[in-house]
Design a protein around this motif. Structure first.
Motif, short mmCIF file in Angstrom:
data_model
loop_
_atom_site.label_atom_id
_atom_site.label_comp_id
_atom_site.label_asym_id
_atom_site.label_seq_id
_atom_site.Cartn_x
_atom_site.Cartn_y
_atom_site.Cartn_z
N GLU A 155 0.86 -1.18 0.00
CA GLU A 155 0.00 0.00 0.00
C GLU A 155 0.89 1.23 0.00
OE1 GLU A 155 -3.11 -0.47 2.93
OE2 GLU A 155 -3.39 1.69 3.11
N TYR A 235 -7.87 -7.34 -4.00
CA TYR A 235 -9.29 -7.11 -3.69
C TYR A 235 -10.18 -7.43 -4.88
CZ TYR A 235 -8.12 -4.95 0.76
OH TYR A 235 -7.69 -4.72 2.03
N ASP A 265 -5.74 8.25 9.34
CA ASP A 265 -6.02 6.82 9.51
C ASP A 265 -4.78 5.95 9.54
OD1 ASP A 265 -9.10 6.71 9.24
OD2 ASP A 265 -8.37 8.11 7.73
N ARG B 67 -8.20 3.76 2.31
CA ARG B 67 -8.36 3.11 3.61
C ARG B 67 -9.45 3.80 4.44
NH1 ARG B 67 -4.77 0.40 7.70
NH2 ARG B 67 -3.51 -0.40 6.04
N ARG B 68 -9.46 5.12 4.37
CA ARG B 68 -10.45 5.89 5.12
C ARG B 68 -11.87 5.66 4.56
NH1 ARG B 68 -10.50 10.03 8.78
NH2 ARG B 68 -12.26 11.45 8.60
N LYS B 71 -13.12 2.36 5.67
CA LYS B 71 -13.37 2.31 7.12
C LYS B 71 -14.65 3.04 7.49
CE LYS B 71 -10.75 3.69 11.17
NZ LYS B 71 -9.47 4.30 11.55
N MET B 77 -13.82 -2.68 1.45
CA MET B 77 -12.75 -2.62 0.44
C MET B 77 -13.08 -3.44 -0.80
SD MET B 77 -9.89 -0.99 0.38
CE MET B 77 -8.67 -0.89 1.67
N LYS B 78 -13.53 -4.67 -0.58
CA LYS B 78 -13.80 -5.56 -1.69
C LYS B 78 -14.85 -4.95 -2.62
CE LYS B 78 -12.98 -10.30 -2.16
NZ LYS B 78 -12.61 -11.48 -1.46
N TYR B 81 -13.63 -2.03 -4.72
CA TYR B 81 -12.92 -2.46 -5.94
C TYR B 81 -13.90 -2.90 -7.03
CZ TYR B 81 -8.04 -1.99 -4.63
OH TYR B 81 -6.82 -1.49 -4.30
#
Lengths: 419, 105
Positions: A155, A235, A265, B67-68, B71, B77-78, B81
């Motif tokens: 990442e 993913y 984050d 990421r944010r 969350k 996430m999946k 995408y």
């Protein structure tokens, strides 16, 4: 007496401490807080997997790197309390500050990715961003007889965004010299949409990867590693098989930043990109890898920031307005194997361009082109790091990027030149 | 830098197609950018992500990273995408009229 505390004594914290010791008047106590007994020269980690045996020269006892008049508290930080202006240390003690500089860096967190740190960690799965990992990978490469090596960036952001490509270029040279390159497949798997984020440089590096027979797999958002099936899973359910995985794990800022409510984050600190003051905090500054700035996480960036930050701290003490002097300047050698390297010099607004550095038309370094002198520069850099950069001595290179010596070219022109 | 027409409105975009002025963004523009990037038509789930990105950026002063979004938006996430293939952080920001998230630099 007044107190200025610096959390973290890696490259950024050490340079700032040594700068400030010369600038601050005698009524300021300068304290550095860092639990680690040694300072690690992180660029040195790159060469260890390929047989370099200089691990003793890339570490120094912390005390030797901090100038006289800098107090060192060898304890981990638990929390920063900006309202009380206190740094709470592990145990019950605390340090009060009038001004605080956070330079706590970024750290690899392999445990963030499922499957990475299981039974295969440091067996068929390696890293080279830690001393222990780089040494273990050296053993693994010595024993490697053939198969598929995958280098994966889990990442962004990571420290030194050019390191993955350097590692692959050096791996290509390593296996060629050993005469088994035809039995080794090298694959670069990245979450980015190309080899590098800046367009002109991306053209150059992509071309070099291709020339060296290194396959590129882009936009790969790593979901998990299957250590038994030896594959990466994204993913969007793409799979990449490996025999040996070299992972650049997720990076995060220090835990105490999250615990103190100062981070995003990933525990990186929202920081003003030109003044280096922490957003919403009058008494806290940040630099180096700890910030959330859109500049590279690299030692050269921390070096250029340390000059700007020192001037701004002195201005804050005198009640003057802060200078908007930091321009995102980065300057990085990129090892390309067989005793050659590239050099790139760029900032927030200007991407890496070809040319000569630091003297226009002369060099001795070549920007965005391979040369032997660049490689020698990279090797000499360790000496420069310990003897000039860390003691914060003056160098003849300005903190701000200069256009002198650079040729303005477009992505298309670079593409034509590359083929 | 160039000018493009989205949803009947001319706007300035950078080399990568990100809007220069996030205030000029309209929902109709999102549909037009989605068309251009092959995502149209936008579903309810897409709009949930776009709404989160716009609100979060207004609150925090910068585009949220992937990421944010995963969350806090309520879309994992999946699924991100699936909704925004390849680079969901970048694509969601672009369709939401926000700058490229700094974590992509």
């Amino acid at each position: 007496m007044k107190n200025l505390s610096i959390i973290g004594a890696g490259a950024a914290g050490t340079m700032v401490a040594n700068h400030l010791r010369r600038e601050l008047s005698a009524d300021w106590i300068l304290t550095v807080i860092d639990p680690a007994p040694e300072h690690l020269y992180q660029p040195g980690l790159l060469f260890l997997p390929f047989g370099a045996r200089d691990e003793a020269k890339i570490r120094r006892r912390r005390g030797r790197t901090l100038g006289r008049g800098v107090q060192w508290i060898q304890r981990p930080v638990q929390l920063v309390d900006p309202d009380k202006r206190k740094v709470m240390l592990e145990g019950a003690e605390s340090v009060s500050y009038d001004l605080l500089v956070i330079a706590s860096g970024s750290h690899v967190r392999p445990e963030e990715t499922p499957g990475l740190m299981g039974s295969e960690w440091r067996r068929s799965i390696h890293d080279f961003y830690t001393l222990e990992g780089a040494l273990k990978l050296r053993e693994a490469l010595t024993e490697f007889r053939g198969g598929r090596i995958v280098l994966n960036v889990a990442e962004m952001p990571i420290k030194c965004p050019v390191a993955p490509m350097e590692w692959l270029f050096l791996a290509d040279a390593f296996f060629r010299k050993r005469g088994i390159r035809d039995r080794v497949e090298l694959i670069y798997v990245t979450p980015l949409d190309g080899a590098f984020t800046k367009p002109v440089c991306n053209v150059r590096l992509s071309h070099m990867l291709k020339q060296k027979g290194i396959h590129l797999e882009t936009e790969f958002g790593l979901a998990e590693v299957d250590p038994d099936g030896q594959k990466l899973v994204s993913y969007d359910e793409r799979h990449v098989q490996y025999d040996l995985l070299v992972s650049i794990p997720v990076h995060k800022g220090a835990e105490f930043i999250g615990a103190s409510g100062l981070g995003n984050d990933m525990n990186f600190i929202p920081t003003d990109k030109h003044t280096l003051r922490v957003k919403g905090q009058d008494h806290i500054f940040a630099l180096g890898d700890a910030t959330d700035l859109p500049s590279s996480k690299a030692g050269s960036v921390a070096h250029f920031q340390s000059g700007v930050l020192t001037r701004n701290i002195m201005r804050a003490i005198r009640g003057q307005s802060l200078l908007m002097d930091f321009d995102g300047h980065a300057n990085c050698f990129i090892e390309t194997g067989f005793g050659k390297a590239l050099l790139i010099d760029f900032n927030y607004d200007v991407q890496p361009l070809p040319g000569k550095f630091p003297v226009p038309g002369f060099g001795p370094f070549t920007l965005l082109g391979e040369s032997r002198v660049n490689h020698l520069g990279k090797l000499a850099f360790r000496w420069l790091y310990w003897n000039f950069l860390m003691p914060a001595r003056q160098l003849p290179i300005s903190d701000q990027m200069s256009m002198a010596g650079k040729q303005v070219v477009t992505e298309e022109e670079m593409m034509k030149a590359a083929v | 830098m160039s000018i493009r027409s989205y949803g009947g409105q001319s706007v300035e975009v950078n080399d990568e197609g990100f809007l220069l002025d996030q205030a000029s963004w309209t929902p109709a523009m999102a549909e037009a950018i989605a068309e251009e990037t092959g995502l149209a038509p936008l579903t309810e789930k897409h709009w949930k992500v776009i709404a989160f990105c716009r609100e979060d950026a207004a609150r925090e002063g910068q585009a949220p990273g992937l990421r944010r979004i995963a969350k806090l938006s309520g879309v994992d996430m999946k699924e991100l995408y699936k909704l925004f293939p390849k680079g969901p952080g970048k694509l969601a920001a672009r369709i939401s009229g926000l700058p490229k998230p700094t974590s992509c630099v």
